[in-house]
Design a protein around this motif. Structure first.
Motif, short mmCIF file in Angstrom:
data_model
loop_
_atom_site.label_atom_id
_atom_site.label_comp_id
_atom_site.label_asym_id
_atom_site.label_seq_id
_atom_site.Cartn_x
_atom_site.Cartn_y
_atom_site.Cartn_z
N ALA A 51 0.84 -1.21 0.00
CA ALA A 51 0.00 0.00 0.00
C ALA A 51 0.87 1.25 0.00
O ALA A 51 0.59 2.22 -0.72
N MET A 52 1.92 1.22 0.80
CA MET A 52 2.82 2.38 0.86
C MET A 52 3.50 2.61 -0.49
O MET A 52 3.65 3.75 -0.95
N LEU B 179 1.10 4.23 -2.82
CA LEU B 179 0.98 5.68 -2.56
C LEU B 179 2.17 6.44 -3.16
O LEU B 179 2.00 7.50 -3.76
N ALA B 180 3.36 5.87 -2.96
CA ALA B 180 4.56 6.51 -3.52
C ALA B 180 4.44 6.56 -5.05
O ALA B 180 4.84 7.56 -5.67
N ILE C 148 1.67 6.80 -6.77
CA ILE C 148 0.70 7.87 -7.12
C ILE C 148 1.43 9.21 -7.13
O ILE C 148 1.31 10.01 -8.06
N PHE C 149 2.21 9.44 -6.08
CA PHE C 149 2.96 10.69 -5.96
C PHE C 149 3.92 10.87 -7.14
O PHE C 149 3.95 11.93 -7.78
#
Lengths: 180, 433
Positions: A33-34, A37-38, A40-41
């Motif tokens: 999940a982390m 997110l990275a 997406i960024f």
């Protein structure tokens, strides 16, 4: 029961292998999940740089960030469940006597396990159907839909197991305390 | 098949019953949706729920949520908060009652940083509140200023709650985000004005001013604030000028937060993993609730309840003003007992056809609604920000917090009345988007 008396303290301190494996998988899922997110960024930053710096926007970033959002949400769900991080209105529950609170916690975890497993099964059936029919996302890069919806099955199934684990450990603790 | 208002009453009763029983909100929504599908469409329609969860969690607009959360997490860990604290302390100077002003301004700034009223209430209760009490500031007014300021977190952008409301209500995320700037500043001004008025009427509420805790040169104080305010201006500016979408602005904001952390020599692998972990868990918490609730509005439409609500509103023949008042009062009452996100997820699909029918400006209406649900965080008996405050502060009773918060609940109501009289406060800035 074989040596139940002296065995109890030893069992309390040791995590059963299956729970330990479940925890490791849950932790690994949070790392996924982390990473999502990275991603997406990074994807948005790449898009902004390419669009404004080189006047050549990507075809894929808008779609991929939305897929990563699903991955991030469902991959972090099991750890959220294990940590008791789901939002709940517990104010009235906290007014109950301690024993009733414990029983309610067992019932809630049991209900959570039941609902999540039902949904995981429905999601799995849907994902299998998508795989059989070769359904792809209607997008510039037509990714197989099952590759994304599979993360829902993963998250819901693991969350169901974590709810089940909570229900069982709460129930075992409650029984031990009642006996004591 | 259950239909119309009966379906609405049954669903609302069941959901609220499940909420107060302590079941996680996402499970309550899932349970009601499963029962609703089974009762109205039968078991073969169960995949509808999975498809709606899929659609919600792949909604690109919602990527702004994890990115704004990530930006706040990095900034909070970057050491920026300590510097802002010192700088604001220096700017306020030696005004009587300066700590009230400091508490109000810092709560609002940290609220904008984190987007969480509970986090700010807890942080301020731990850091600034004990010092205020020790210096002889009135306990209740101090609590109220912190709670009031913290409550601005969802109003002043960037705000996660705004993204949720805008997505569900089908209004521009960028528009609703910037719509919160002026009402947020107006409320902050109201809080500080109220504290000053109370001190003027009763000087014993504040000790004689001792000035800033540290004699920080003004130039250095400005320098301390520049990175933070520069970042907020950059994020909002990109949205306002239409250069970037809210999600892209949020991603640029994350980059800016990383630069700030680097400037303060706090950028480490640990900071990155901690921030990503916290943001991933927060994202899952919010998105799973949203994904679980989305089908609720579709089921309302299928049951015919949405149509019947519209018919009922038409039959009532109330003026739009009275109708808005009634809708706000219902939400105000709900928010005293139920989590604000949960309330929004229930009422938005119900209210949406009504405001369309009455031709009410959606940006203004949802900003009013945002203020209304926000005040729920400090409204007794179940204001979550008050629980967070009590958990973090030493020797504070709930009854003290209740007494402290009512005045600020009143100020929020005054703010809503001002916004009703001057809707441009919410609609002027979005005009530039």
């Amino acid at each position: 029961m074989n040596g139940s008396g002296p065995d109890i303290p030893r069992r309390r301190g040791r995590t059963p292998v299956i729970v330990s494996v479940l925890d490791r998988v849950t932790d690994a899922s949070l790392w996924i999940a982390m990473a999502a997110l990275a991603a997406i960024f990074l994807a948005y930053n790449v898009e902004v740089v390419l669009r404004y710096g080189f006047d050549s926007p990507t075809r894929w970033s808008a779609e991929f960030v939305s897929y990563f959002l699903l991955v991030a949400s469902f991959a972090a769900m099991p750890r959220l469940t294990r940590d008791g991080g789901h939002v709940a209105v517990t104010v009235l529950l906290e007014k109950l006597p301690l024993s009733a609170q414990k029983l309610a916690a067992i019932a809630i975890a049991g209900l959570g396990a039941m609902i999540c497993i039902i949904l995981a099964l429905i999601a799995a059936e849907e994902t299998l159907r998508q795989m059989e029919r070769g359904v792809r996302m209607m997008a510039a890069v037509p990714v197989p839909k099952a590759a994304i919806s599979g993360w829902m099955v993963w998250g819901l199934a693991l969350a169901a197991l974590q709810f089940l684990r909570l229900a069982m450990s709460d129930s075992a603790r409650f029984t031990r305390e009642a006996r004591a | 098949m259950i239909a119309g208002p009966a379906a609405l009453v049954a669903a609302a009763t069941l959901i609220l019953g499940l909420f107060v029983s302590g079941i996680p909100i996402f499970l309550a929504f899932l349970a009601v949706n499963l029962i609703g599908i089974w009762a109205m469409l039968g078991a073969p329609a169960f995949p509808m729920l999975i498809n709606s969860m899929f659609a919600t969690t792949t909604n690109g607009q919602l990527t702004a949520i994890p990115l704004f959360v990530l930006m706040g997490e990095i900034l909070f860990r970057s050491g920026a908060t300590e510097r802002i604290f010192e700088a604001v302390d220096r700017f306020i100077g030696s005004v009587k009652g300066r700590q009230y002003v400091l508490a109000g301004i810092l709560s609002a700034i940290f609220g904008a940083l984190s987007g969480s009223n509970m986090a700010v209430a807890a942080m301020m209760a731990r850091t600034i509140f004990p010092g205020m009490v020790a210096r002889g500031y009135d306990r209740r007014l101090s609590m109220g200023m912190i709670l009031g300021g913290a409550s601005l977190a969802p109003v002043i952008p960037p705000s996660v709650l705004v993204i949720i409301i805008a997505t569900l209500a089908n209004v521009s995320v960028a528009g609703l985000l910037v719509a919160g700037v002026l009402p947020g500043l107006m409320l902050a001004g109201l809080f500080i004005g109220y504290a000053m008025l109370r001190i003027r009427l009763n000087p014993a509420l504040a000790p004689e001013s001792t000035g800033p805790a540290r004699a920080l040169p003004i130039g250095r104080a400005i320098l301390f604030c520049l990175p933070f305010f520069g970042l907020i201006v950059l994020v909002l500016g990109l949205i306002l000028m239409g250069i970037a979408t809210p999600s892209e602005s949020a991603a640029i904001g994350v980059t800016g937060a990383l630069v700030i952390a680097g400037m303060f020599r706090k950028l480490t692998v640990n900071l990155l993993t901690d921030a990503l972990r916290a943001a991933a868990l927060m994202t899952a918490m919010i998105l799973i609730i949203m994904a679980s609730s989305t089908l609720f509005s579709q089921l309302l439409a299928i049951s015919g309840a949405s149509r019947q609500i519209t018919a009922l509103v038409t039959a009532l023949d109330l003026s739009p003003g009275l109708m808005v008042l009634a809708m706000m009062l219902i939400v105000f009452a709900f928010c005293m007992f139920v989590d604000q996100v949960a309330v929004m997820l229930i009422v938005i699909p119900i209210y949406l056809p009504v405001i369309t029918l009455l031709q009410i400006d959606p940006l203004w209406f949802w900003m009013m609604m945002l203020l209304n649900v926000t005040v729920g965080g400090i409204t007794p008996p179940f204001g979550y920000a008050m629980f967070a405050f009590r958990g973090a502060a030493q020797g504070v009773s709930m009854s003290e917090l209740f007494q402290a918060s009512w005045a600020f609940v009143g100020l929020f109501v005054v703010g809503m009345l001002i916004l009703s009289a001057a809707p441009w406060l919410a609609t002027w800035l979005p005009g530039f988007v």
